[in-house]
Design a protein around this motif. Structure first.
Motif, PDB file in Angstrom:
ATOM      1  N   PRO A 206       0.987  -1.218   0.026  1.00  7.87           N
ATOM      2  CA  PRO A 206      -0.044   0.176  -0.018  1.00  7.87           C
ATOM      3  C   PRO A 206       0.811   1.057  -0.105  1.00  7.87           C
ATOM      4  CG  PRO A 206       0.121  -0.769   2.046  1.00  7.87           C
ATOM      5  CD  PRO A 206       0.845  -1.770   1.406  1.00  7.87           C
ATOM      6  N   SER A 207       0.058   2.433  -0.384  1.00  7.74           N
ATOM      7  CA  SER A 207       0.860   3.626  -0.266  1.00  7.74           C
ATOM      8  C   SER A 207       0.125   4.439   0.822  1.00  7.74           C
ATOM      9  CB  SER A 207       0.437   4.351  -1.412  1.00  7.74           C
ATOM     10  OG  SER A 207       0.817   5.866  -1.227  1.00  7.74           O
ATOM     11  N   ILE A 208       0.759   4.876   2.018  1.00  9.80           N
ATOM     12  CA  ILE A 208       0.163   5.346   3.342  1.00  9.80           C
ATOM     13  C   ILE A 208       0.642   6.819   3.382  1.00  9.80           C
ATOM     14  CG2 ILE A 208      -0.186   5.100   5.590  1.00  9.80           C
ATOM     15  CD1 ILE A 208       0.019   1.965   5.206  1.00  9.80           C
ATOM     16  N   ASN A 209       0.171   7.835   3.141  1.00  6.24           N
ATOM     17  CA  ASN A 209       0.677   9.101   2.927  1.00  6.24           C
ATOM     18  C   ASN A 209      -0.168  10.019   3.497  1.00  6.24           C
ATOM     19  OD1 ASN A 209       2.469   7.830   1.261  1.00  6.24           O
ATOM     20  ND2 ASN A 209       1.237   8.158  -0.635  1.00  6.24           N
ATOM     21  N   LYS A 210       0.488  10.815   4.345  1.00  2.00           N
ATOM     22  CA  LYS A 210      -0.177  12.180   4.820  1.00  2.00           C
ATOM     23  C   LYS A 210      -1.354  11.981   5.887  1.00  2.00           C
ATOM     24  CE  LYS A 210       1.231  15.145   1.042  1.00  2.00           C
ATOM     25  NZ  LYS A 210       0.845  16.102   0.058  1.00  2.00           N
ATOM     26  N   ASN A 211      -1.210  10.717   6.870  1.00  7.10           N
ATOM     27  CA  ASN A 211      -2.298  10.409   7.563  1.00  7.10           C
ATOM     28  C   ASN A 211      -1.752  10.897   8.888  1.00  7.10           C
ATOM     29  OD1 ASN A 211      -4.076   8.629   6.089  1.00  7.10           O
ATOM     30  ND2 ASN A 211      -1.893   7.952   5.624  1.00  7.10           N
ATOM     31  N   HIS A 212      -2.550  11.000   9.840  1.00  6.09           N
ATOM     32  CA  HIS A 212      -2.241  11.451  11.193  1.00  6.09           C
ATOM     33  C   HIS A 212      -2.615   9.965  12.141  1.00  6.09           C
ATOM     34  CE1 HIS A 212      -2.566  14.390  15.020  1.00  6.09           C
ATOM     35  NE2 HIS A 212      -1.573  13.579  15.013  1.00  6.09           N
ATOM     36  N   PHE A 213      -1.544   9.731  13.077  1.00  5.46           N
ATOM     37  CA  PHE A 213      -1.636   8.659  13.809  1.00  5.46           C
ATOM     38  C   PHE A 213      -1.756   8.689  15.321  1.00  5.46           C
ATOM     39  CE2 PHE A 213      -0.492   6.775   9.779  1.00  5.46           C
ATOM     40  CZ  PHE A 213      -1.195   5.497   9.622  1.00  5.46           C
ATOM     41  N   VAL A 214      -2.527   9.047  16.070  1.00  3.40           N
ATOM     42  CA  VAL A 214      -2.511   9.479  17.384  1.00  3.40           C
ATOM     43  C   VAL A 214      -3.348   8.453  18.584  1.00  3.40           C
ATOM     44  CG1 VAL A 214      -4.312  10.896  16.891  1.00  3.40           C
ATOM     45  CG2 VAL A 214      -2.763  11.788  18.770  1.00  3.40           C
ATOM     46  N   PRO A 229       5.301  -1.774   1.952  1.00  2.00           N
ATOM     47  CA  PRO A 229       4.670  -0.412   1.907  1.00  2.00           C
ATOM     48  C   PRO A 229       5.413   0.726   1.570  1.00  2.00           C
ATOM     49  CG  PRO A 229       4.589  -0.862   4.117  1.00  2.00           C
ATOM     50  CD  PRO A 229       5.313  -2.122   3.407  1.00  2.00           C
ATOM     51  N   GLU A 230       4.853   1.980   1.210  1.00  2.00           N
ATOM     52  CA  GLU A 230       5.473   3.362   1.281  1.00  2.00           C
ATOM     53  C   GLU A 230       4.675   3.993   2.167  1.00  2.00           C
ATOM     54  OE1 GLU A 230       6.756   5.856  -2.069  1.00  2.00           O
ATOM     55  OE2 GLU A 230       4.831   6.855  -1.313  1.00  2.00           O
ATOM     56  N   ILE A 231       5.629   4.341   3.334  1.00  2.00           N
ATOM     57  CA  ILE A 231       4.982   5.187   4.386  1.00  2.00           C
ATOM     58  C   ILE A 231       5.544   6.443   4.494  1.00  2.00           C
ATOM     59  CG2 ILE A 231       4.760   5.124   6.872  1.00  2.00           C
ATOM     60  CD1 ILE A 231       3.616   2.614   5.602  1.00  2.00           C
ATOM     61  N   ARG A 232       4.869   7.528   3.921  1.00  2.00           N
ATOM     62  CA  ARG A 232       5.408   8.634   3.561  1.00  2.00           C
ATOM     63  C   ARG A 232       4.513   9.964   4.236  1.00  2.00           C
ATOM     64  NH1 ARG A 232       8.427  11.098  -0.796  1.00  2.00           N
ATOM     65  NH2 ARG A 232       8.692   9.160  -1.536  1.00  2.00           N
ATOM     66  N   GLU A 233       5.154  11.010   4.805  1.00  2.00           N
ATOM     67  CA  GLU A 233       4.696  12.041   5.148  1.00  2.00           C
ATOM     68  C   GLU A 233       3.585  11.995   6.250  1.00  2.00           C
ATOM     69  OE1 GLU A 233       4.374  15.386   2.263  1.00  2.00           O
ATOM     70  OE2 GLU A 233       5.001  13.760   0.705  1.00  2.00           O
ATOM     71  N   ASN A 234       3.630  10.985   7.142  1.00  2.00           N
ATOM     72  CA  ASN A 234       2.719  10.869   8.215  1.00  2.00           C
ATOM     73  C   ASN A 234       3.218  11.549   9.455  1.00  2.00           C
ATOM     74  OD1 ASN A 234       0.585   8.914   6.572  1.00  2.00           O
ATOM     75  ND2 ASN A 234       2.701   8.047   6.305  1.00  2.00           N
ATOM     76  N   ILE A 235       2.185  11.557  10.416  1.00  2.00           N
ATOM     77  CA  ILE A 235       2.618  11.977  11.694  1.00  2.00           C
ATOM     78  C   ILE A 235       2.094  10.847  12.866  1.00  2.00           C
ATOM     79  CG2 ILE A 235       2.202  13.489  13.838  1.00  2.00           C
ATOM     80  CD1 ILE A 235       1.368  15.719  11.717  1.00  2.00           C
ATOM     81  N   VAL A 252       9.343   1.114   2.773  1.00  2.00           N
ATOM     82  CA  VAL A 252      10.347   2.576   2.724  1.00  2.00           C
ATOM     83  C   VAL A 252       9.492   3.617   3.584  1.00  2.00           C
ATOM     84  CG1 VAL A 252      10.700   4.175   1.067  1.00  2.00           C
ATOM     85  CG2 VAL A 252      10.940   2.024   0.325  1.00  2.00           C
ATOM     86  N   VAL A 253      10.018   4.168   4.431  1.00  2.00           N
ATOM     87  CA  VAL A 253       9.531   5.056   5.452  1.00  2.00           C
ATOM     88  C   VAL A 253      10.296   6.387   5.111  1.00  2.00           C
ATOM     89  CG1 VAL A 253       9.091   5.639   7.717  1.00  2.00           C
ATOM     90  CG2 VAL A 253       9.452   3.133   6.762  1.00  2.00           C
ATOM     91  N   VAL A 254       9.623   7.404   4.706  1.00  2.00           N
ATOM     92  CA  VAL A 254      10.334   8.731   4.153  1.00  2.00           C
ATOM     93  C   VAL A 254       9.382  10.088   4.717  1.00  2.00           C
ATOM     94  CG1 VAL A 254      10.696  10.157   2.090  1.00  2.00           C
ATOM     95  CG2 VAL A 254      10.699   7.690   2.024  1.00  2.00           C
ATOM     96  N   ALA A 255      10.077  10.715   5.540  1.00  2.00           N
ATOM     97  CA  ALA A 255       9.641  11.952   5.790  1.00  2.00           C
ATOM     98  C   ALA A 255       8.499  11.905   6.607  1.00  2.00           C
ATOM     99  CB  ALA A 255       9.112  12.940   4.516  1.00  2.00           C
TER     100      ALA A 255
END
Length: 491
Positions: A206-214, A229-235, A252-255
């Motif tokens: 999957p592509s998992i981008n710009k999500n907020h995990f809290v 997966p690609e994990i990008r620009e999440n918090i 791949v875990v980026v930004a």
């Protein structure tokens, strides 16, 4: 009954992917190879062909939990349905389900888990990461890897989820379960699930981008199996582990911003993730933990990591229990904040066996900012909540994989004459069926189930498991639905 749907103009799309290198974009195609459910008869890999593919129409279906009606509505903007459940049942490929603000739960008629369909996207309000579009609940799901789990949403290939808040407050509840699929997950909030916000396993890409995990109970996201997966620009914040990487996973875990958790990241088993341009800060114990055969790529002499580690209370990198030397060159990192041996020059340690950022290919979806804008679809336990780790010693942490239900109250009927003597014993789960209705129920719970004969009785085989606990959990799932399931050890 033919369900009217609102069509929009013809469009075409191409499969896009972001590379890990900052500011670089490439157009390519994705190959997804999906293992069969429960390690039964293998199916051929699914491949998305290169180039562009046209979609004649993209349909929009509308859902409103307060103003909609599943009986009198038709899914149009003027007569929306009340539940996502109804919209999914009526939807076909190349459809976007548009959610109005509100809470979607069992009280409004939702039946969990919500099982997504290939080519059907779900979108709420992407402008605020779904803070006003809340999906809250969970139900029994039979994972091909881990047996029975409690899940709010189950992913599918060639689809997307965007602009929603997902919560599963049930015991060991997961928000989104991604197993061997290439879903795009973007601009959502995953919060207050008792276990994990997302679990990615199997052959998932999957592509998992710009999500907020809290504030999830155990982990923001767990990545296991052979997932890439690609994990990008999440918090990721205020959770046990922000990111938990196990088994043979190679994400791949980026930004990403990974902050204010108990520990930021754990890498273990044979996992080989790649980390670039992340900020890992303010975690109450360690920033990043590596144990067992885990071997991350945090940067090399020719490809610096550019990860920032700061203000983690114990260590920035805790590699005390790591068995392999790994590379961590080109980061904002000081040696006094490292526990264990790490190659800070990126010379002696071989890089992780992980596709380079430029070759990590995941589809993207263009979301709708308003109903008149056309989207692009990709082609392609009664136990208490608990953290997924236990202390080994003062500096090492071990991940516990997503747990199936315990063996209590399970029906363990072992076929006569079968013994479990070999070290590689597996456990076959069979469900006794007396009519077509029962067969349909079994197929709805386990899509790869097939009919066979056992002790001169008609049964359906639903899975073969390496763990008796997982087999027992599957038995419980079927028994709770009024069926009779049995376990047969096989060598």
């Amino acid at each position: 009954m033919i369900v009217p749907q609102k069509s929009v103009n013809t469009l075409s799309f191409s499969i896009l992917s972001l590379t890990v290198a900052v500011g670089v974009t490439s157009t390519t195609f994705l190959t997804t190879n999906i293992n069969s459910v429960f390690a039964q008869v293998s199916r051929g890999g699914e491949q998305i062909l290169p180039g562009e593919k046209s979609i004649s129409q993209v349909n929009q279906l509308f859902v409103n939990p307060s103003m909609g009606n599943d009986t009198t509505g038709d899914g149009s903007e003027s007569a929306p349905w009340q539940t996502i459940t109804q919209a999914l049942e009526a939807s076909q490929s190349n459809t976007v389900i548009i959610l109005s603000s509100g809470t979607y739960n069992a009280k409004t008629g939702e039946v969990f888990p919500l099982i997504l369909k290939p080519g059907v996207a779900i979108q709420g309000d992407i402008s605020n990461k779904g803070k006003t579009v809340i999906i809250n609940g969970g139900g029994e799901y039979l994972s091909r890897s881990f047996g029975g789990q409690n899940v709010a949403i189950v992913s599918a290939n060639q689809t997307s989820l965007s602009g929603v808040t997902v919560t599963n407050s049930n015991s060991r509840g997961y928000g989104l379960w991604i197993e061997s699929s290439n879903i795009v997950v973007r601009d959502n909030t995953f919060t207050s699930s008792t276990q994990d916000g997302i679990s990615v396993t199997g052959e998932g890409t999957p592509s998992i981008n710009k999500n907020h995990f809290v504030r999830n109970g155990a982990n923001g996201i767990t990545i296991s199996g052979n997932a890439r997966p690609e994990i990008r620009e999440n918090i990721f914040q205020e959770t046990g582990f922000g990111i938990n990487i196990a088994q043979n996973a190679s994400p791949v875990v980026v930004a990403n911003q990974i902050q204010n958790n108990r520990s930021g990241v754990i890498i273990q088993a044979n996992a080989t993730p790649l980390f670039r341009n992340n900020v890992i800060q303010g975690n109450r114990e360690d920033g990043l933990v590596v144990i067992a055969q885990g071997k991350p790529d945090l940067g090399s002499s020719y490809d610096p990591g550019r990860n920032i580690f700061r203000n983690n209370r114990r260590y920035d990198i805790n590699a005390k229990a790591a068995k392999l030397l790994f590379s961590a060159a080109g980061n904002n990192l000081v040696s006094s904040r490292i526990n264990g041996k790490v190659d800070l020059q990126g010379i002696t340690a071989a890089t992780a066996q992980n596709p380079s950022p430029q070759r990590t290919l995941t589809p993207l979806i263009r979301t709708i900012s308003n109903p008149n804008q056309s989207p692009q679809l990709p082609n392609n336990q009664a136990d208490l909540p608990q953290f997924n780790y236990t202390q080994l010693d003062s500096g090492a942490i071990e991940f516990v994989a997503p747990q199936a239900a315990s063996r209590r109250n399970s029906l363990n009927l072992v076929s006569q004459g079968s013994t479990a003597t070999g070290q590689n014993v597996r456990y076959r789960v069979l469900v006794l069926v007396a009519n077509q209705q029962q067969q349909n129920l079994v197929s709805s719970l386990a899509s790869d189930a097939f009919s066979t004969v056992w002790q001169n009785r008609r049964v359906m085989q639903v899975g073969v498991f390496g763990s008796q606990d997982n087999a027992n959990a599957v038995v419980n799932t079927f028994n709770n639905r009024g069926l009779r399931a049995v376990i047969e050890p096989v060598d």
